[in-house]
Enzyme design. Structure first.
Site, PDB file in Angstrom:
ATOM      1  CD  GLU A 146      -2.482   1.271   2.817  1.00  0.00           C
ATOM      2  OE1 GLU A 146      -2.867   0.154   3.349  1.00  0.00           O
ATOM      3  OE2 GLU A 146      -3.276   2.458   2.980  1.00  0.00           O
ATOM      4  CG  ASN A 180      -8.163   2.284   5.390  1.00  0.00           C
ATOM      5  OD1 ASN A 180      -8.661   1.449   5.280  1.00  0.00           O
ATOM      6  ND2 ASN A 180      -7.317   2.078   6.398  1.00  0.00           N
ATOM      7  CG  ASN A 212      -9.382  -1.147   1.690  1.00  0.00           C
ATOM      8  OD1 ASN A 212      -9.553  -2.223   1.603  1.00  0.00           O
ATOM      9  ND2 ASN A 212     -10.060  -0.299   2.219  1.00  0.00           N
ATOM     10  CD  GLU A 213     -10.254  -2.666   5.743  1.00  0.00           C
ATOM     11  OE1 GLU A 213     -10.376  -1.276   6.665  1.00  0.00           O
ATOM     12  OE2 GLU A 213      -9.338  -3.429   6.769  1.00  0.00           O
ATOM     13  CE1 TYR A 215      -3.376  -6.143   8.754  1.00  0.00           C
ATOM     14  CE2 TYR A 215      -5.608  -4.849   8.881  1.00  0.00           C
ATOM     15  CZ  TYR A 215      -4.977  -5.634   8.415  1.00  0.00           C
ATOM     16  OH  TYR A 215      -3.983  -5.395   6.881  1.00  0.00           O
ATOM     17  CD  GLU A 260      -6.168  -4.723   4.270  1.00  0.00           C
ATOM     18  OE1 GLU A 260      -5.923  -4.899   5.253  1.00  0.00           O
ATOM     19  OE2 GLU A 260      -6.583  -3.853   3.059  1.00  0.00           O
ATOM     20  CD  GLN A 295       0.653  -2.815   3.756  1.00  0.00           C
ATOM     21  OE1 GLN A 295       0.795  -2.207   3.757  1.00  0.00           O
ATOM     22  NE2 GLN A 295      -0.710  -2.062   4.044  1.00  0.00           N
TER      23      GLN A 295
HETATM   24  O1  AHR Z   1      -3.383  -2.816   6.007  1.00  0.00           O
HETATM   25  C1  AHR Z   1      -3.358  -1.080   7.104  1.00  0.00           C
HETATM   26  C2  AHR Z   1      -4.815  -0.857   7.269  1.00  0.00           C
HETATM   27  O2  AHR Z   1      -5.553  -1.906   7.286  1.00  0.00           O
HETATM   28  C3  AHR Z   1      -5.221  -0.960   5.144  1.00  0.00           C
HETATM   29  O3  AHR Z   1      -5.220   0.136   4.458  1.00  0.00           O
HETATM   30  C4  AHR Z   1      -7.040  -0.804   5.742  1.00  0.00           C
HETATM   31  O4  AHR Z   1      -7.664  -1.682   4.560  1.00  0.00           O
HETATM   32  C5  AHR Z   1      -6.810  -2.144   7.162  1.00  0.00           C
HETATM   33  O5  AHR Z   1      -8.196  -1.552   7.646  1.00  0.00           O
END
Ligand code: AHR
Length: 504
Positions: free
Chosen positions: A27, A72, A172-173, A244, A292, A352
């Site tokens: 990103e 994001n 995205n999201e 995450y 992700e 990432q």
């Molecule tokens: O990977 C970091 C961030 O986590 C990304 O930009 C977003 O999609 C997620 O909230």
């Protein structure tokens, strides 16, 4: 010593591993691009400004696909500013991370970098501040042969052949309130349906990923998936998942139990996809793109401080989690969980790849180095290709504070028929006791043990640094196999890759 039994059989097939399950993510965030993959003034930089030390570590993993340019970041991405003569490119405010984007590295540079890395691209379109027309223009720039405004623009920029990017994320999201251009489920359902329809008119060969929930904890999960898929089901191919984990509470037993939550999350999304399939009376199956996933918590304070108090810097050190040994176990557990669901999870991106919550780190004026989590990712990508076999396990258990009793061993097996190799990935997440595994690979009785790779450490908090690698894999002694049976020790708190190949 505690004992467990495992039976592996060729007949216990889950599904074939789609190699894209070993994807990753770059990103425009922090130092992922600038001083990460791209740093023209670095001593290892090639003619394009790509750091060769980083490329080497990426290529060692063999990353099949890399998601780009966000995250994001994509929700206010103006792709036209990232192409064309570099000196004419405009600097832009990146609203997601409150940094300044110089645009000296953009889409065409990333495509070149991906070719060098041997990776395909998973491209995201901006459905936050932009919409159908810009998504179409970007696709035309990337995939159309020539003879139209945007394909000719690409040719003018020096790239004659189309990039033929096959996989596209529809935003995205979009369920997240933090997302610039955040949408309600009905707004996103309609917008993604119409964008997908238009994009497939330009290039029917592409595959599209609809945005799912940003995590299992989102208040709109799983209604978001059900509602948005009801709109776009006929046009999309995958739904995204993001998750995450972290150990902010410093409770390691409970931390390592969280891969069970990930499994439940996957199963719930599969059920939701199939529920919409039933509503639609459709024969089409929507698969999952877990685009992700990782551990992310170490750097939260630093990141809040930079985005709040020191905005509009170019490539500040954002999301630079410094991973320890238990994080490597967690990443191993998450990889096993993805593999166990290989029949429906076709794409996954470790988020990432470089510097930003990443297995690979760089020093601006120094070397690239491997974090602890680099190793399970490397092993899975190298040895986890083929057909997933679900082992039958007579497991042992231990108690955790928030997850109750959980299994000691979490394991999956991958059979590579072509190479005649069988690999067992196993984490012993019991932090106090070694365990003897009585293994029965009955239908592979003409196989011998090739190697047993182990990562373990007495200190769960041990980290690697640019100067010293404290957490790295070693080889355990090979065990003899007799009648397809072997006894293998799985050390407490260990990541194990046990590889067999045919006796020749
Ligand atoms: O990977 C970091 C961030 O986590 C990304 O930009 C977003 O999609 C997620 O909230």
């Amino acid at each position: 010593m505690k004992k467990a039994k495992m039976i592996v059989d060729k007949a216990f097939k889950v599904g074939d591993v789609d190699k894209r399950i070993y994807g990753s993510f770059i990103e425009h965030l922090g130092r992922a691009v600038y001083t990460g993959i791209y740093q023209p003034e670095h001593e290892t930089a090639d003619e394009n400004g790509f750091r060769k030390d980083v490329l080497k570590l990426v290529k060692d993993i063999d990353v099949p696909i890399v998601r780009y340019p966000g995250g994001n970041y994509v929700s206010n991405f103006f792709w036209e500013d990232s192409v064309g003569p570099i000196e004419q490119r405009a600097k832009r405010l990146d609203l997601a991370w409150r940094t300044l984007e110089p645009n000296t590295f953009g889409l065409d540079e990333f495509a070149k970098w991906s070719e060098k890395a041997g990776s395909d691209i998973m491209m995201a379109v901006n459905l936050g501040t932009r919409g159908i027309a810009d998504a179409c223009n970007l696709l035309e720039y990337c995939n159309h042969q020539g003879g139209s405004k945007y394909s000719d623009m690409r040719i003018e920029h020096g790239r004659k052949d189309p990039y033929n990017i096959k996989l596209w994320c529809l935003g995205n999201e979009m369920d997240g309130s933090w997302q610039v251009g955040h949408k309600t489920m009905d707004e996103y359902g309609r917008l993604s349906e119409e964008t997908a329809k238009a994009m497939k008119l330009i290039d029917p060969s592409i595959e599209l990923v609809s945005c799912g929930s940003s995590s299992l904890d989102m208040p709109t999960f799983p209604k978001w998936e059900a509602t948005t898929l009801e709109y776009n089901y006929d046009y999309v191919d995958y739904i995204s998942m993001h998750q995450y984990y972290g150990n902010a509470a410093n409770n390691s037993n409970d931390y390592l139990a969280k891969s069970d939550d990930m499994d439940k999350f996957i199963k719930s999304v599969i059920s939701t996809c199939d529920y919409v399939k039933a509503i639609k009376r459709s024969n089409k199956k929507i698969n999952l793109s877990f685009d992700e996933w990782n551990v992310w918590f170490h750097s939260k304070e630093q990141e809040n401080d930079i985005t709040t108090n020191h905005p509009w810097q170019i490539a500040p050190p954002l999301l630079e989690d410094h991973y320890n040994f238990e994080d490597a176990l967690m990443v191993g557990l998450m990889l096993i969980t993805l593999l166990k669901n290989a029949d429906r999870v076709k794409i996954a991106c470790l988020a990432q790849l470089v510097n930003v919550i990443a297995p690979i780190m760089t020093e601006k004026d120094g070397n690239a180095w491997r974090q602890t989590i680099y190793y399970p990712y490397l092993h899975a990508s190298k040895y986890g290709r083929g057909t997933v076999l679900q082992p039958i396990l007579e497991n042992q258990q231990h108690l955790t504070s928030d997850h109750g009793m959980i299994d000691d061993i979490v394991s999956v097996t991958v059979y590579n028929e072509e190479a005649e190799e069988l690999t067992i990935f196993a984490v012993n997440r019991n932090l106090d006791e070694d365990l003897e595994l009585n293994l029965d690979i009955r239908s592979f009785d003409d196989y011998k043990m090739k190697e047993h790779i182990v990562m373990t450490n007495n200190d769960l908090k041990a980290v690697n640094t640019p100067e010293k690698e404290n957490v790295y894999p070693v080889y355990a002694e090979n065990e003899a196999i007799s009648d397809g049976k072997a006894n293998i020790i799985l050390k407490k708190a260990s990541w194990n890759v046990i590889r067999f190949n045919k006796n020749k």
